[in-house]
Every structure is written in C-alpha cells, then in structure tokens.
Design a protein around this motif. Structure first.
Motif, PDB file in Angstrom:
ATOM      1  N   LEU A 272       0.764  -1.306  -0.087  1.00 20.70           N
ATOM      2  CA  LEU A 272       0.106   0.041  -0.034  1.00 20.70           C
ATOM      3  C   LEU A 272       0.753   1.307   0.120  1.00 20.70           C
ATOM      4  N   TYR A 273       2.175   1.143   0.180  1.00 15.56           N
ATOM      5  CA  TYR A 273       2.966   2.351   0.192  1.00 15.56           C
ATOM      6  C   TYR A 273       3.444   2.560  -0.944  1.00 15.56           C
ATOM      7  N   TYR A 274       3.545   1.815  -2.103  1.00 15.37           N
ATOM      8  CA  TYR A 274       4.147   1.984  -3.555  1.00 15.37           C
ATOM      9  C   TYR A 274       2.774   2.419  -4.362  1.00 15.37           C
ATOM     10  N   PRO A 275       3.334   3.024  -5.498  1.00 15.60           N
ATOM     11  CA  PRO A 275       2.082   3.561  -6.480  1.00 15.60           C
ATOM     12  C   PRO A 275       1.125   2.461  -6.805  1.00 15.60           C
ATOM     13  N   LYS A 276       0.023   2.793  -7.422  1.00 16.36           N
ATOM     14  CA  LYS A 276      -0.786   1.887  -7.864  1.00 16.36           C
ATOM     15  C   LYS A 276      -0.792   1.479  -9.036  1.00 16.36           C
ATOM     16  N   PHE A 277       0.152   2.265  -9.818  1.00 18.93           N
ATOM     17  CA  PHE A 277       0.297   2.387 -11.293  1.00 18.93           C
ATOM     18  C   PHE A 277       1.709   1.456 -11.306  1.00 18.93           C
ATOM     19  N   ARG A 278       2.078   1.189 -12.540  1.00 10.48           N
ATOM     20  CA  ARG A 278       3.457   0.525 -12.817  1.00 10.48           C
ATOM     21  C   ARG A 278       4.430   1.660 -12.607  1.00 10.48           C
ATOM     22  N   SER A 279       5.640   1.458 -12.097  1.00 12.30           N
ATOM     23  CA  SER A 279       6.423   2.488 -11.600  1.00 12.30           C
ATOM     24  C   SER A 279       7.799   1.820 -11.593  1.00 12.30           C
ATOM     25  N   GLY A 280       8.765   2.716 -11.313  1.00 12.12           N
ATOM     26  CA  GLY A 280      10.293   2.277 -11.105  1.00 12.12           C
ATOM     27  C   GLY A 280      10.788   2.112 -12.659  1.00 12.12           C
ATOM     28  N   TYR A 281      12.290   1.851 -12.498  1.00 10.62           N
ATOM     29  CA  TYR A 281      13.117   1.633 -13.794  1.00 10.62           C
ATOM     30  C   TYR A 281      12.347   0.237 -14.605  1.00 10.62           C
ATOM     31  N   GLN A 282      11.831  -0.763 -13.966  1.00 13.06           N
ATOM     32  CA  GLN A 282      11.380  -1.960 -14.516  1.00 13.06           C
ATOM     33  C   GLN A 282      10.026  -1.792 -14.825  1.00 13.06           C
ATOM     34  N   MET A 283       9.319  -0.696 -14.486  1.00 10.13           N
ATOM     35  CA  MET A 283       7.985  -0.466 -14.466  1.00 10.13           C
ATOM     36  C   MET A 283       7.064  -1.702 -13.564  1.00 10.13           C
ATOM     37  N   LEU A 284       7.258  -1.732 -12.505  1.00  8.20           N
ATOM     38  CA  LEU A 284       6.895  -2.984 -11.654  1.00  8.20           C
ATOM     39  C   LEU A 284       5.419  -2.321 -11.088  1.00  8.20           C
ATOM     40  N   THR A 285       4.595  -3.703 -10.689  1.00  7.92           N
ATOM     41  CA  THR A 285       3.414  -3.320  -9.998  1.00  7.92           C
ATOM     42  C   THR A 285       3.902  -2.893  -8.403  1.00  7.92           C
TER      43      THR A 285
END
Length: 510
Positions: A272-285
């Motif tokens: 719940l503390y990460y984005p709800k959209f894909r994010s980061g260098y590797q576009m992670l959930t």
C-alpha cells in the motif's frame, strides 16, 4: 479475469490461503462466506503482512495463481479467478500438498538465518525505547539483559537510531560514539541488527543525490513519488534499478564495516505504500516492488521482514504483523498460533511471533494497561515457537513475571539442538518448523490453538483471559505431559489444569 477455477468444498474439508492477515478467518470451510481481491485489497490496512497466491486443503488439494487475482468462498465452493494461469493438483495429504506446491513456487534455498536468532532470544529495543533510542539507554538495556543472566542473541536497534530516513548513519546527538557502543554490544555476545526502511526524507541531501541518480520511484509525470506511511511522507527507493541497488548495498556495507552490523530489520515495503500504477526503472506493480524489496540481498547475515510478496523458502526471518497487548485473535495474543502456522504452510518457515507482550506503538499512544497475566501467557506461547523475541522490560518490577520470563527463556534455550535440526530441515525441504496437527498427523484441521514444534513437542498455550484450565486434543500416538510426567494415549481430548505458571505441553513417546 480470463481464467476461473471452481472447486466444491468437501463436508470435512478445510482450506488455507497465503493472505497471512486473514489467518483469524482460517481454516475456511464449506460454510465460509468471503471474497478477497489480492490485487486491490492489499492497498488497505487489512493486509499488511506476507501474501502469496497459494491455496492448500486438508484433503491434500492445492491451487496456485501464477498472477494475483480474486478468490471467494461462497455456496460451499472455492472460486479462483486470475488473468494468469491457475495451477491445480491433488496429493495424498496436507503435508504432501504443502511441500510439493511450495517447492514448485520457490525451491528451498538450502540456507538458514544464523541459528542464534532462533536458539537464543531476539532482543528488540522498540517497545522498550520507542523513538527514544539513544546510546546510553541502549547500553543500559543490553547490560541489564546480561546482568539478569539471559543469553546474548540477536540485538535489534530499532527506528530512531538514524540521522533521518535515507541517511543511514547514527544520529550523533543521540549516539556520540556509536562505534564504542557497537563494540561493547558485540563484546557482550550480541549480533547487531539495525532497523531500516526503503523510504527517503524529502528535501534532504540523500533525496537530492538519489533523485539525480534516478534511484527514486517516480510519478507518471516523472517527478518523485511521495508516499504517506506511518512515520510521515517520504520518497521511495527504486530497487528495480542498478543505482538504487548499489546505493542500498553501500549503506549496508558502510554499517557492517564501520560498526560490525550483522544485518537489517527491513521494515516497510508494504504494497500500500507503493504507487498503484506501474513504476520504477522496470515498471513494476506495487506487488512486484514489495517482492523486489524482500528479495534484495547485499550479503547480510541476518535479514528480517514483515511485508513480503511471494518471498518464500528464503533465509529470511519473517515476522508477523505488529501485535497489540490484547487477547483478541485478529491483532493480539489470541491469533499468534494460527498466524505462525499459516506462515509455515505458505513457505515462511523461519518465522517470529513479534515481541512478547506485543509490539504495536498504539498501545503506548492510547495508554494500554500492561498486565502480568497477558505478558506471562505471551511468553509461554512463544517458548516453543521458532523464535522468541523480547523488548519491553515489563517484568522488571514483578517477581511473577521475572520468574516466568527466565523460565521460558531457559526452556527455549534448552531446545537449541533440536531447533537447529529443524532449521536445517526447513532450509532443505521447506518444511515448517511450527506445524499444525492437520499438517503432521492429518487430524483435526479445525484446531488453531495448538501446535507442534517439529514432530516431537505438542504445545497447547493459554490464549484467553482468566483461563486456568483447557481442553487439549492429543493426536494419534502416546504423549507425555511434561509438567507431571504422565503418559496419555492420543486420538482424543483431555482437560488439563493451567495455572498462571504452567504451560501445557507434551513430548511424543511413540
């Protein structure tokens, strides 16, 4: 959801699943009514602990969702839905299904955390000092442990030791000579662990450095993502990129080389503390970010986690979610046994029942009254669990509790040779250390308040207030009631007295 599996639940069949924070609802059965979305519900505070999409049945059936999805228990059926493949199989027993499915998901690593983390107590400064961590108080705490004759073990310096989130060095205002402190703690025999989280205070030197390196998770507009967590608002480290991993490794290497730190209590990292959209260098959930955090390893000897996604069969100490100083099953002592047993079934063998008496700051914030009875029963319940963690020196002014704590620590310490064999077995096979009667004997899957340590000891702790006797089901075989030496034939229930100074437990005779 493109894939769907519907399973009829048998009249005497029970199910468990890898949403650890639902342990107080398990085992599920044909009359259970529940719907849970593993993709979205972890964004609520309901699910703050380990999660893996595995389902196991007392009849030896299993199902695994390669991708997260939804499940429901309704109308006597288990309904699974996912965009990914759903694997289903049948084995001869719960034990066979558990070992087979977990090995397919993540083969056992063959490695264990250091044995001392399980054979001696773990000491955590959190509930004793909360955010008031400082050099002299920590040294006084450690010296008292040794003075009282308790064995040295893992020693966790909790949140508040650092300069700020992301600046992972000791705050010199509170720790004027941290190397001297760490040297003394190590000389006393402790293995040192520091609390850490993947969050970085904004408007700081570290924040600006990591932003320039591209090592922070970004919003969809390219600006750094800021999360609200229990300690405020922070940027979030991106461990999917090399610069983020290198920086994190550098922090641990610095702490290890300069202070002799043996490992990290890696807190936070919840979905719940990460984005709800894909994010980061590797576009992670968010789920994949949490899993990446759990998998990260920079050579730490000791790694403890509370929030995990699929991080099974690893040499990680898996702590249950912070427990309240209460008797209730969902958040307090009443749910310790079912939660530890569920962790074991789902591939988290090296588990920890949180701090004796509870480890939730809310108790201090609302002025919870700590009681001798609850603290004593918590210590008893922890005695035969894989690890025994102490924090608050609540017993210091109570002869009753002093005796209880010392008795239980001594008993746990005497189990060390046996616990070491269970650790090695878990590393090789993935087999739980703490086991249910259903797992070990295929009997009484409905029992959630008894457990076995390996296959030798059966423990029936007192988990309810003002209880001085309890009924105990003994599985097939012959069992010695250790407090009196009497031998009982298994396969039926007996009633045993349990005054405050007695923990009902049994040793298998044959």
């Amino acid at each position: 959801m493109k894939n769907r599996l519907v399973l009829e639940i048998g009249e005497q069949e029970y199910w468990w699943c890898g949403v650890i924070d639902l342990s107080d609802r398990m085992p599920f059965h044909k009359d259970t009514v529940l719907r849970f979305n593993m993709l979205t519900d972890p964004y609520t505070h309901l699910c703050v602990n380990q999660i893996t999409p595995l389902f196991l049945s007392s009849d030896g059936r299993y199902a695994y969702l390669k991708d997260f999805g939804e499940f429901a228990f309704e109308n006597g059926k288990l309904i699974l839905e996912s965009d990914g493949e759903i694997e289903y199989g049948e084995k001869g027993s719960l034990k066979e299904a558990c070992l087979y499915a977990n090995a397919r998901i993540a083969p056992p690593s063959g490695k264990t955390p250091p044995a001392v983390c399980f054979t001696a107590p773990q000491y955590c400064t959190w509930m004793e000092l909360l955010y008031g961590q400082d050099q002299e108080k920590i040294l006084a705490y450690a010296r008292r442990i040794i003075k009282e004759g308790l064995p040295a073990g893992e020693f966790i310096i909790d949140d508040g030791w650092q300069e700020y989130y992301g600046h992972w060095d000791f705050d010199r205002r509170k720790f004027p000579d941290p190397k001297r402190m760490c040297d003394e703690l190590i000389a006393l025999g402790f293995k040192l662990v520091l609390w850490i989280a993947p969050y970085v205070s904004p408007d700081s030197d570290v924040y600006r450095y990591l932003k320039d390196k591209g090592a922070l998770i970004k919003n969809e507009d390219g600006k750094p993502f800021i999360t609200e967590w229990w300690d405020g608002y922070s940027a979030v480290l991106d461990l999917s990129c090399e610069s983020g991993r290198e920086w994190f490794s550098d922090q641990y290497r610095f702490l290890h080389e300069n202070y002799g730190i043996s490992g990290l209590k890696m807190d936070g990292g919840d979905v719940l503390y990460y984005p709800k959209f894909r994010s980061g260098y590797q576009m992670l959930t968010a789920h994949e970010h949490c899993q990446t955090y759990g998998d990260f390893d920079c050579g730490m000897e000791i790694k403890e986690l509370r929030a995990c996604v699929k991080n099974t069969n690893r040499a990680i100490i898996q702590r249950v979610a912070d427990r309240k100083h209460s008797w209730d099953r969902q958040r307090g002592l009443g749910g310790i046994v079912d939660r530890i047993l569920l962790q074991g079934l789902m591939g988290y063998a090296f588990n920890c029942p949180d701090m004796v008496g509870g480890g939730l700051i809310e108790d201090e914030q609302v002025g919870t009254k700590y009681t001798e009875e609850l603290y004593c029963r918590y210590a008893q319940a922890s005695t035969f669990l894989p690890s025994f963690q102490l924090s608050k020196f609540f017993w210091k002014d109570s002869p009753t509790l002093t005796d209880a704590v010392h008795t239980m620590v001594k008993r746990h310490y005497e189990l060390a040779p046996y616990i070491e064999t269970l650790l090695e077995n878990a590393a090789k096979t993935g087999e739980p250390i703490a086991r249910s009667i259903a797992y070990e004997f295929g009997e009484r899957a409905d029992i959630v308040d008894e457990f076995l340590l390996g296959d030798r000891y059966l423990v029936a702790p007192i988990l309810t207030e003002n209880t001085r006797a309890r009924r105990v089901y003994l599985p097939t075989g012959e069992w010695k009631y250790v407090p009196t030496g009497e031998v009982f034939v298994g396969g039926k229930e007996y009633e045993f007295d349990a005054p405050l100074n007695v923990l009902p437990y049994f040793e298998k005779v044959k």
